[in-house]
Design a protein around this motif. Structure first.
Motif, PDB file in Angstrom:
ATOM      1  N   GLU A 114       0.824  -1.212   0.000  1.00 56.57           N
ATOM      2  CA  GLU A 114       0.000   0.000   0.000  1.00 56.57           C
ATOM      3  C   GLU A 114       0.862   1.267   0.000  1.00 56.57           C
ATOM      4  N   SER A 115       2.113   1.149  -0.442  1.00 54.27           N
ATOM      5  CA  SER A 115       3.012   2.302  -0.384  1.00 54.27           C
ATOM      6  C   SER A 115       2.519   3.470  -1.229  1.00 54.27           C
ATOM      7  N   GLY A 116       1.773   3.172  -2.273  1.00 59.47           N
ATOM      8  CA  GLY A 116       1.242   4.252  -3.091  1.00 59.47           C
ATOM      9  C   GLY A 116       0.063   4.946  -2.449  1.00 59.47           C
ATOM     10  N   ARG A 117      -0.668   4.225  -1.612  1.00 54.61           N
ATOM     11  CA  ARG A 117      -1.871   4.779  -0.981  1.00 54.61           C
ATOM     12  C   ARG A 117      -1.558   5.444   0.354  1.00 54.61           C
ATOM     13  N   TRP A 118      -0.790   4.746   1.178  1.00 58.86           N
ATOM     14  CA  TRP A 118      -0.446   5.267   2.498  1.00 58.86           C
ATOM     15  C   TRP A 118       1.069   5.126   2.696  1.00 58.86           C
ATOM     16  N   SER A 119       1.842   5.814   1.920  1.00 55.37           N
ATOM     17  CA  SER A 119       3.293   5.599   1.914  1.00 55.37           C
ATOM     18  C   SER A 119       3.930   5.823   3.286  1.00 55.37           C
ATOM     19  N   ARG A 120       3.615   6.942   3.931  1.00 57.77           N
ATOM     20  CA  ARG A 120       4.237   7.237   5.227  1.00 57.77           C
ATOM     21  C   ARG A 120       3.724   6.293   6.310  1.00 57.77           C
ATOM     22  N   TYR A 121       2.429   6.018   6.297  1.00 55.22           N
ATOM     23  CA  TYR A 121       1.864   5.115   7.297  1.00 55.22           C
ATOM     24  C   TYR A 121       2.438   3.712   7.134  1.00 55.22           C
TER      25      TYR A 121
END
Length: 260
Positions: A114-121
């Motif tokens: 999910e790095s594209g959706r919630w990269s920092r999280y």
């Protein structure tokens, strides 16, 4: 190589019966909010503890909305879960925050994807040791007051039955919070939620002081001792935490309290 279970039908039935008792006790404890000594912070910690005990997840946390419409971390079952929930609230991102904003369940069985959706999280979750999350809304009709986060260390989803039970626990907790002050006035609810958020800061300071005093315990273990001492002596967790900060509590007696 998997080993076959040696559990007999009778043992399996007994285990299921004990689990049903734990589920019943969890609902009773979360429904019992109309008491004079009700402590919202302690209530939310009970909620996350029940989730870890009953839902086959590694950790749980609670985010609540504050009086300014922001989102704050209110409770977590472990230090790592607390760090991740704090990060989500501070950065206003991730599935848990999305759950609060939408009022709908949000999940990821593999946060690395999910790095594209919630990269920092996703990056923060990896650092905290979590690879999957299932966020459930704390909502009564259109009134969303927060989200319950179920966290796993392995990339795996939460079982359907666990998700359903988790949502039921979140629903009961939400109703209990709203009912606790016979909420018909939004300002009363806001005040109660804000108090819980402020109380968390006091508890954080107290467990940090206790951990530093012991020189051996982690903040998480210090919190376990603090809460256990409060329960045994029928004290409000928030009041005891303030006494620790003010130097009015017997810190050595608290630290000597057995874990569990």
């Amino acid at each position: 190589m998997e080993t076959e279970s040696t559990e007999t039908p009778g043992q399996a039935q007994q285990a299921e019966g004990l689990r049903e008792e734990r589920v019943a006790r969890a609902f009773v404890s979360l429904a019992d909010t109309l008491v004079d000594e009700f402590d919202l912070s302690e209530f939310l910690h009970l909620l996350v503890d029940h989730c870890v005990d009953l839902l086959e997840v590694d950790a749980a946390g609670v985010l609540l909305t504050d009086q300014r419409g922001g989102i704050r971390m209110a409770a977590a079952s472990s230090e790592k879960a607390e760090l991740l929930e704090l990060f989500a609230a501070d950065t206003d991102g991730g599935p848990c925050v999305e759950c609060v904003r939408s009022g709908q369940a949000v999940s990821s069985t593999d946060l690395a994807a999910e790095s594209g959706r919630w990269s920092r999280y996703a990056a923060a979750a990896e650092l905290c040791g979590f690879r999957a999350v299932h966020a459930l809304p704390m909502r009564l009709r259109q009134n969303v007051i927060g989200a319950l986060s179920l966290l796993n260390a392995e990339p795996d989803g939460v079982r359907v039955v666990s998700s359903q039970l988790g949502q039921a626990l979140a629903d009961v907790a939400t109703i209990g919070i709203l009912q606790q002050r016979s909420v018909g006035h939004a300002e009363v609810l806001t005040e109660q939620l804000q108090t819980a958020l402020n109380t968390r800061v006091v508890i954080e300071q107290a467990k940090g002081m206790l951990a530093a005093r012991s020189g051996e315990l982690s903040p998480e273990d210090a919190f376990t001792a603090l809460r256990g001492y409060a329960r045994e002596h029928r004290l409000r967790l928030s009041d005891l935490a303030r006494e620790v900060i003010e130097g009015a509590a017997d810190a050595d007696a608290i630290l000597a309290h057995p874990a569990g």
